[in-house]
Enzyme design. Structure first.
Site, PDB file in Angstrom:
ATOM      1  N   GLU A  61       0.844  -1.186   0.000  1.00  0.00           N
ATOM      2  CA  GLU A  61       0.000   0.000   0.000  1.00  0.00           C
ATOM      3  C   GLU A  61       0.885   1.244   0.000  1.00  0.00           C
ATOM      4  O   GLU A  61       1.766   1.382   0.852  1.00  0.00           O
ATOM      5  CB  GLU A  61      -0.923  -0.001   1.228  1.00  0.00           C
ATOM      6  CG  GLU A  61      -2.000  -1.071   1.161  1.00  0.00           C
ATOM      7  CD  GLU A  61      -2.911  -1.070   2.378  1.00  0.00           C
ATOM      8  OE1 GLU A  61      -4.126  -1.229   2.197  1.00  0.00           O
ATOM      9  OE2 GLU A  61      -2.400  -0.920   3.506  1.00  0.00           O
ATOM     10  N   ILE A  62       0.645   2.141  -0.960  1.00  0.00           N
ATOM     11  CA  ILE A  62       1.368   3.402  -1.047  1.00  0.00           C
ATOM     12  C   ILE A  62       0.460   4.491  -0.486  1.00  0.00           C
ATOM     13  O   ILE A  62      -0.659   4.672  -0.972  1.00  0.00           O
ATOM     14  CB  ILE A  62       1.749   3.746  -2.495  1.00  0.00           C
ATOM     15  CG1 ILE A  62       2.548   2.592  -3.130  1.00  0.00           C
ATOM     16  CG2 ILE A  62       2.522   5.047  -2.562  1.00  0.00           C
ATOM     17  CD1 ILE A  62       3.900   2.353  -2.519  1.00  0.00           C
TER      18      ILE A  62
END
Length: 882
Positions: A633-634
């Site tokens: 997850e960014i």
């Protein structure tokens, strides 16, 4: 399956069916008219990351240990058995190779098939216009139609029809070359993309080429098939063709035309040779199987396989019939049922290829082999079977033994959720008993599978994974990252360092003292030792050379950091420490250096506040164990620059991760969805749900493990901590209905789960049972006995999990349904054959899903109230994917 419980269950009320019109006035009114929920919830990116605390091994028992680290370690190690494991691997590999299961090219994932895949699908809006992946969650999302979406090169190709010239007579092939000995050389060369794929257009042109240049030409004594593209043979069949056909029964005739062509090639009765120097997957390997001789390079980029099963399909160009005569029935079934890749050396030993040579020699050896086959100088040698294999594979009694074991394995690993493995078995059995109709049966079975919701779901995952590899920040926006520094050498930090070193980054692994660094390096070394069967000593040495350990005891670490392009911190969850660390890093790193935090519970914006270069600060939320879990997850904060976002996405992709961009809220996306799920588990226990039945119910639904086993695997203390944290976050009533304190007494008693030998289950060796003391405690916790069946349990757990995913889309925490599906499948193990929560809603029908939630809300409380987005879709009879 004890006492026949599963077999006696009726289909779940949420089992996908064709949605029926709902005429109930009450039902319609409960869905509510559409509202502009977007305008009601215009939120800024706040950036807060939770649940992934970096920790050393001796901290795994601490309550604040990340649920990601434990949940996803459990998922990674217990995923649905061999077939399901290969399914997830394959999805990643397909995306890596630009194709999956040989039906080409699209997503599966998180590894790095770094070659351009211009032919892969991209999201499209409802008008069919091509659209790149959003740079951040936008105010609107679009329904996707993969069949309608085209990459820019495809659009250009469609706009400019191919015009033959003397220099290039064919669109998908270079001009046929002839040697002095009468060997015709046919080179695959699909235009505008880095891989060759078998499309209907290519097959049609192949027939024309053969009719014009080969079949009537008496001077042609042999044919060699090669690729004009470097490190490539044929990556598979083009998935666009499959998606574009509405009536899947039309595939029967189309496949028959191709099969007729292959048989027509054989009718010339000249040697057919293929030279393989790159992926030969799916339809690519099937083309090679029609040849008389296969020359293969020893390149590590060569992979041979029939991975169609991972798309819910089967080999449709004769693979189910042509493979086992070469490699044996057992090897063939293993290849087709798992979709595994076969490397050159093994391929030669099992008889899949005839000879393995250096990459630079493939063409020369293939041409010489064709010449010698034509003259009679060379005769293909088939490996003789051992007496045991002959008895098993070539006698009726032996085959009965094989089929019995294969069918047991498939039933155990798929739980009846994947129809493709059984169809593959049927095709091989039919071919062995009725050879005259073996190909006809195969294409019939292929068409049936192509029409199943399971295949549609798996292809959707495949599409989504390729979409996640693209962004719209611009080709040159990301900085070039050569050196990655990882601060914190615990399990998470060492895992990040490992995947970075393996992918060619120069990695600096830093911690406070030499002892901590040594533990981290030792952990990485142990992991590489376990991979030596798939890694050469040279590759191992390269990986080692990419990794440098540093500590505060070595003052030279500052000098090393002066050339760092990306710093990923994985230290303890302390805001002051992280801000101090950031300030120190900014003082010694170059201005372009990106600072990524793997924080578990601290808002990214808080960490970035007061930073010298806040635009370079971003969250990168890895899932543990990092080397195994494909999701990343960014998380940008309000001030994160496009450069930081693009760099994080590209680094994650190169590390082999499927990266999704999410909003910074408590739990981000994946863990936020798990929160209501965990609470409902406690509610079910209080309502008298049997623990073992609860586990079986969710495994039957398609999850890798049941929630009770998951809690034990993660740790009762960890699960309790996470559920409590989210209960105090911003989810409100959606975290109500249960009692997260149910596990409090268990923690007091030291029942921490598998790690302590006692949780809900008692662990002795490989066996687990529920002892009398646990049964007594559960009896105390139970408030009532609703005599819940497995379908009731599935409905209550699944609706809360899926509703929260939809709520995340409504609140713009994720950009679109594709991101949501990919995140849940690769972050939680959500049943791949269902395609993720949003495809699951489409298959069930939004109206039916909302009606079910309304019914549960009436029965159990407002925690089951469907989110507005689901109500809108139900009222408008809309789908998330078109």
């Amino acid at each position: 399956h004890n006492n026949g419980i599963i077999e006696q269950e009726q289909p779940s009320s949420l089992t996908p069916t064709t949605p029926q019109p709902t005429t109930s006035v009450d039902s319609i009114s409960r869905r509510n008219p559409p509202v502009n929920y977007r305008q009601q919830r215009r939120r800024q990116f706040i950036c807060a990351q939770y649940f992934d605390k970096t920790t050393s091994q001796n901290q795994l028992t601490q309550p604040n240990h990340s649920i990601n680290q434990s949940i996803h370690r459990s998922i990674a190690t217990t995923m649905l058995g061999r077939i399901a494991k290969h399914h997830h691997r394959m999805l990643r590999g397909a995306a890596r190779h630009g194709n999956q299961g040989g039906i080409v090219s699209r997503q599966f994932s998180g590894s790095n098939y770094a070659r351009g895949i211009s032919h892969l699908a991209t999201p499209a809006n409802q008008n069919g216009d091509a659209e790149k992946r959003p740079s951040f969650p936008t105010a609107t999302y679009r329904s996707h139609s993969s069949a309608a979406a085209m990459a820019p090169s495809q659009i250009a190709a469609a706009a400019t029809p191919f015009q033959p010239t003397p220099e290039r007579k064919y669109e998908f092939f270079q001009n046929v070359e002839m040697t002095a000995d009468g060997v015709a050389i046919i080179r695959f060369d699909c235009p505008g993309k880095a891989v060759n794929t078998i499309s209907f257009a290519l097959a049609d042109e192949a027939r024309k080429l053969w009719a014009a240049d080969i079949h009537p030409n008496a001077d042609v004594k042999a044919v060699v098939f090669l690729s004009a593209k470097r490190d490539m043979f044929i990556a598979g069949a083009d998935i666009f063709d499959l998606q574009a056909i509405e009536n899947k029964q039309d595939l029967v005739g189309l496949i028959e035309d191709n099969m007729t062509f292959f048989q027509h090639m054989k009718s010339k009765k000249i040697p057919l040779v293929c030279g393989i120097d790159g992926p030969a997957l799916g339809g690519g390997l099937e083309w090679a199987l029609w040849c008389d001789y296969r020359v293969c390079s020893d390149s590590k980029k060569v992979k041979l396989g029939l991975p169609e099963v991972k798309l819910g399909l089967l080999p449709g160009f004769g693979g189910t019939q042509n493979l086992h005569p070469l490699v044996g029935l057992q090897n063939a079934m293993d290849m087709m049922l798992t979709g595994k890749d076969i490397r050159p050396d093994k391929a030669r030993k099992m008889g899949l290829v005839d000879i393995v040579v250096a990459s630079q020699s493939v063409e020369q050896v293939a041409i010489q082999s064709a010449t010698d086959l034509a003259s009679g100088k060379l005769k293909p040698k088939r490996k003789p079977k051992s007496w045991l294999n002959w008895a098993l594979e070539d006698t009726s009694i032996g085959r009965k033994v094989i089929w019995n074991q294969v069918e047991k394995m498939v039933a155990k690993n798929t739980h009846g959720n994947y129809p493709a493995p059984n169809a593959i078995i049927q095709c091989v059995q039919h071919g062995l008993s009725s050879s005259s109709t073996k190909y006809e049966n195969e294409r019939s079975q292929f068409a049936k599978l192509a029409a199943t919701p399971e295949s549609e779901a798996l292809i959707g995952i495949f599409d989504g994974m390729n979409q996640m590899k693209k962004h719209d920040f611009g080709k040159d926006t990301a900085i070039k990252v050569n050196t990655v520094a990882v601060m914190g050498a615990g399990l998470m930090g060492s895992g990040i360092a490992q995947v970075s070193a393996e992918k060619g980054f120069s990695v600096l692994l830093k911690d406070r003292n030499d002892e901590s660094v040594a533990r981290g390096l030792s952990h990485i070394s142990d992991n590489w030792d376990k991979k030596m069967r798939r890694m050469t000593k040279h590759e191992r040495n390269i990986n080692d050379s990419n990794l440098v350990g540093l500590s505060d005891q070595n003052p030279s670490w500052r000098k090393h950091f002066q050339n760092t392009d990306l710093v990923i911190e994985a230290v303890f969850e302390d805001l002051s420490l992280k801000k101090e660390l950031l300030a120190h890093v900014e003082s010694i790193t170059p201005d372009h250096c990106i600072f990524a935090t793997n924080t578990s519970a601290i808002p990214i914006s808080d960490i970035a506040a007061g930073a010298k270069r806040p635009e370079n600060v971003i969250g990168m939320h890895y899932f543990s164990p990092v080397p195994k879990m494909p999701l990343l997850e960014i998380i940008p904060h309000d001030g994160s620059s496009d450069v930081a976002k693009a760099t994080a996405l590209e680094v994650g992709t190169k590390q082999g991760k499927t990266s999704i961009l999410v909003k910074d809220v408590p739990g981000f996306y994946v863990n936020r969805c798990l929160g209501p799920f965990l609470v409902e588990v406690s509610a079910l226990i209080k309502d008298g749900a049997d623990l073992e039945t609860l586990d079986r119910a969710m495994v039957k639904f398609g999850m890798p493990v049941g929630p009770i086993t998951l809690a034990d695997e993660v740790g009762i203390d960890v699960t309790s901590h996470v559920a409590t944290f989210l209960s105090n976050a911003d989810l409100g009533v959606r975290m109500s209905g249960g009692d997260v304190g149910v596990m409090g007494k268990m923690i007091e008693k030291g029942w921490l789960g598998k790690k302590s030998g006692q949780g809900f289950y008692t662990y002795k060796g490989k066996k687990k049972t529920i002892n009398s003391e646990v049964k007594s405690y559960i009896g105390e916790v139970k408030e009532r006995d609703l005599n819940l069946g497995m379908n009731d349990m599935q409905d209550r757990l699944v609706t809360r999990l899926v509703n929260e995913a939809a709520k995340c889309l409504e609140d713009e925490i994720i950009a679109d349904p594709t991101v949501g599906d990919i995140g849940m499948v690769f972050g939680t193990g959500f049943a791949p054959f269902r395609g993720g929560p949003f495809r699951h809603i489409d298959q069930v029908g939004a109206g039916k899903f909302v009606d079910k939630m309304n019914m549960l809300s009436d029965q159990y409380g407002p925690q089951f109230e469907p989110c507005q987005l689901l109500k809108d879709h139900a009222a408008g009879d809309k789908k998330f994917f078109q």
